[in-house]
Write a protein that holds these residues in place. Structure first.
Motif, PDB file in Angstrom:
ATOM      1  N   SER A 153      47.332  26.274 -14.860  1.00 33.20           N
ATOM      2  CA  SER A 153      48.708  25.888 -15.167  1.00 33.20           C
ATOM      3  C   SER A 153      49.122  26.388 -16.548  1.00 33.20           C
ATOM      4  O   SER A 153      50.295  26.415 -16.872  1.00 33.20           O
ATOM      5  N   GLY A 180      50.009  29.160 -19.146  1.00 35.59           N
ATOM      6  CA  GLY A 180      50.527  30.515 -19.029  1.00 35.59           C
ATOM      7  C   GLY A 180      49.721  31.455 -19.924  1.00 35.59           C
ATOM      8  O   GLY A 180      49.342  31.086 -21.024  1.00 35.59           O
ATOM      9  N   ALA A 207      51.630  31.401 -13.882  1.00 39.26           N
ATOM     10  CA  ALA A 207      52.162  30.291 -14.680  1.00 39.26           C
ATOM     11  C   ALA A 207      53.075  30.818 -15.786  1.00 39.26           C
ATOM     12  O   ALA A 207      54.153  30.263 -16.021  1.00 39.26           O
ATOM     13  N   GLU A 252      56.343  31.859 -14.402  1.00 39.44           N
ATOM     14  CA  GLU A 252      57.186  30.697 -14.078  1.00 39.44           C
ATOM     15  C   GLU A 252      57.788  30.098 -15.350  1.00 39.44           C
ATOM     16  O   GLU A 252      58.956  29.732 -15.381  1.00 39.44           O
TER      17      GLU A 252
END
Lengths: 552, 125
Positions: free
Chosen positions: A210, A212, A228, A231
């Motif tokens: 999760s 990045g 991640a 996103e």
């Protein structure tokens, strides 16, 4: 992998024995033994390379391995039966080559088939490793390179020998070189075995995590960005491979120097949600060398931050509580004297003006006493009498009290009560005081802002809690006031209109009920006060807020 | 028959509160003896005929609870706790030690008198 070492050993053994024997028969016999090794080395190498690069044990069962063994097996059989068909070689005789006595021979057609097969296997294996070399993690490049060198050296020697590229010595030293490589390979094997899963695990982890991750080279070209990270910044994957500035990813990163190691905390909005990220920049060095690149790791610490702030707020309120309680008690004695004496004096026959002044002293002392009482309610920690109570009923009672005032002031109240709301353990009077406080506050600010307003009250079950929310359409709470909201004496109302104790008392009562109270607001769009109280459960006395207090 | 004045012992470390209570009670025709600490109680109890005690809880030196225990060792007279500490546990503890009632500071003089009057009436019955 072990078979690779064994094959090399057999090959080398055959070679050594052959070298040390001086008759043609002996030399041929040991030569034939050597073939057992030289035909299995390429297969072992091939399977090793395949297994290593795929990360799976593809070739552990014999059904898969067998097809690759047909030619080598045939070769070994033909070698041992060469006298009958001369498919492998013919015209064998002893010759002197430099310091060695060797067997010279003319190679037959199947020899070339076997040789091709071996080269194909070794080169294919090398290609697999080479591919790994360029797509894999840099950490394993060193190992892959040394493996390839280890394999290509004997191969090169073999080519020189077979095609007589160098006239002397006319001796196949391939097994010797392979044996040397073998030692290097076997040594490496211990580590390969250990790390075989790791390159794949690393890719998997980076894909799935999760946090990045962004990888840049020193010219700030984005080499890699995990899902991640994509996103978090809401960017298109095709920016990978491009030279970019950090501000392109998010304006929040503007001013963050590239390739500079450090750690900062930044608020970022990710798909409409405000989060706090800890952003760490790491520069990648190979040992004692110039940096090869740098990476950014983005770690979502929103929850941790919120928890910290909440604990801090609780801590602050708890210490204020202690202080308040002490001060309030100390004030009660002088207040008793002031109220008592003034009351006592008021009973006397006094002139009108003195009576009036005395009345002011008395009523102001009473007011001070009320404030002190409020402070004590805020600071109170002891359990009051609590009974299983229905929150809906308590809110309705509070609304009845305010009904008249609300109608006079154009306040509309919308209630959405969960009908199957579980009971909470509570002191009905105290909870009503909390709800009244919030309702009156909402009314005050809505009327002040636009002379009317809509207050929406919702009750619902949320996990193991009953949640009540009061949403108004007033002016909202300025961000800078948020953290002081529940502190005693914090008020935005003008002098005389508020003591600044209302919400701190609410906080005291709700905390005492093992519940939580907080506010959410965007300045300008109204405020929402939310209260959560643990559902009454006769078997269960402890609950999470107590635990949080213990930790702090 | 003229009823004998009831004697009330007021124990409080705050002089103004002692004065206040004394004047309020005397104006209501009670006889008042004061003590500024728990240590004085013993002597007063043996030298005077006391009908009721008003006892502060938070005092330096001997705490109100200790003073209450001391009184209960010697006598059954009504004791009303006068306290700024209104926590339920404090009050509960007072009752467990043998207190008969309590008055919360700051109090209304009328309330104080009413409670004293009620306790005395009961103890005479």
């Amino acid at each position: 992998m072990i078979s690779l070492a064994i094959s090399t050993f057999v090959w080398t053994l055959g070679f050594l024995l052959e070298t040390n024997s001086h008759t043609l028969e002996q030399q041929l016999f040991y030569n034939n033994i050597g073939y057992l090794g030289s035909m299995t080395v390429p297969i072992a190498w091939f399977f090793f390379a395949l297994n290593y690069t795929s990360g799976k044990r593809l070739f552990t069962n014999w059904k898969r391995i067998t097809p690759f063994c047909i030619i080598p097996l045939a070769t070994v059989i033909l070698v041992w039966t060469n006298n009958w068909h001369h498919l492998m070689w013919s015209n064998e005789h002893l010759a002197t080559s430099g310091p060695f006595i060797v067997t010279a021979k003319t190679y037959g057609p199947f020899f070339w088939v076997a040789l091709t097969c071996n080269y194909v296997l070794i080169i294919t294996g090398a290609i697999f490793l080479l591919r790994r070399l360029f797509v894999g993690a840099p950490l394993y490049r060193g190992q892959a390179i040394s493996l390839i060198i280890a394999v290509s050296l004997p191969l090169l020697w073999n080519i020189i020998y077979i095609f007589s590229l160098v006239p002397l010595p006319h001796k196949d030293l391939t097994p010797v070189t392979f044996a040397i490589s073998g030692i290097a390979i076997v040594r490496g094997l211990m580590r390969f075995k250990l790390f075989r899963a790791i390159p794949f695990a690393r890719e998997f982890i980076i894909e799935q995590m999760s946090d990045g991750i962004l990888v840049f080279d020193m010219s700030n070209r984005l080499l890699e960005a995990n899902p991640a990270a994509i996103e978090i910044f809401g960017v298109n994957r095709n920016i990978i491979g491009k030279r970019i500035s950090l501000s392109l990813l998010s304006t929040a990163l503007e001013g963050m120097p590239p390739a500079k190691p450090g750690r900062i905390e930044l608020p970022l909005t990710v798909s409409g949600e405000k989060r706090i990220y800890e952003i760490e920049t790491v520069v990648m060095h190979e040992k004692h060398k110039e940096p090869v690149g740098w990476l950014i790791i983005l770690h979502n610490i929103t929850e941790r931050k919120n928890m910290q702030e909440q604990l801090l707020a609780q801590d602050r309120l708890a210490s204020i509580g202690k202080l308040t309680s002490g001060v309030a008690h100390e004030l009660n004695n002088p207040l008793t004297s002031i109220i008592g004496f003034s009351e006592f004096l008021l009973k006397r026959d006094l002139s009108h003006d003195i009576h009036a002044d005395l009345n002011v002293i008395n009523s102001e002392a009473e007011r001070a006493a009320k404030i002190v009482e409020g402070l004590l309610t805020f600071a109170r920690k002891h359990p009051e009498d609590k009974l299983p109570s229905n929150i809906n009923v308590i809110i309705e009672k509070a609304l009845e009290i305010r009904d008249y005032e609300q109608k006079n002031n154009n306040i509309e109240v919308i209630t959405r009560f969960a009908q199957d709301l579980p009971e909470v353990m509570g002191n009905e009077f105290q909870l009503q005081q909390v709800f009244l406080n919030i309702i009156i506050n909402a009314e005050f600010f809505m009327i002040e802002a636009h002379g009317k307003g809509v207050l929406t009250i919702v009750t619902e079950k949320a996990g193991d809690c009953v949640r009540v929310s009061f949403t108004d359409d007033g002016p909202g709470i300025p961000k800078e006031n948020m953290k002081y909201l529940f502190s005693p004496f914090f008020t935005t109302k003008e002098v005389g209109k508020g003591t600044g104790l209302g919400l701190s008392i609410c906080h005291g009562i709700i905390t005492e009920h093992d519940g939580r109270i907080w506010a959410e607001s965007e300045s300008g769009t109204g405020a929402c006060f939310i209260i959560e109280l643990p559902v009454y459960n006769s078997n269960q006395k402890t609950n999470r807020l107590n635990r949080i207090n213990d930790i702090s | 028959m003229v009823e004998k004045k009831a004697t009330i012992l007021v124990v409080d470390d705050d002089q103004h509160i002692r004065d206040l209570i004394q004047r309020v009670l005397e104006s209501a025709d009670y006889r008042v003896i004061t003590a500024s600490s728990g240590g004085e109680i013993s002597g007063k109890l043996s030298s005077e005929e006391i009908d009721l005690v008003l006892l502060d809880i938070k005092m330096p030196g001997m705490h109100g609870f200790q003073a209450l225990e001391l009184i209960r060792e010697k006598s059954d007279i009504p004791v009303i706790m006068v306290t700024a500490m209104d926590e339920a546990t404090t009050l509960q503890h007072s009752f467990n030690l043998g207190a008969d009632d309590y008055v919360k500071k700051p109090f209304r003089t009328n309330e104080l008198l009413a409670r004293i009057h009620a306790k005395l009436r009961r103890s005479k019955e």
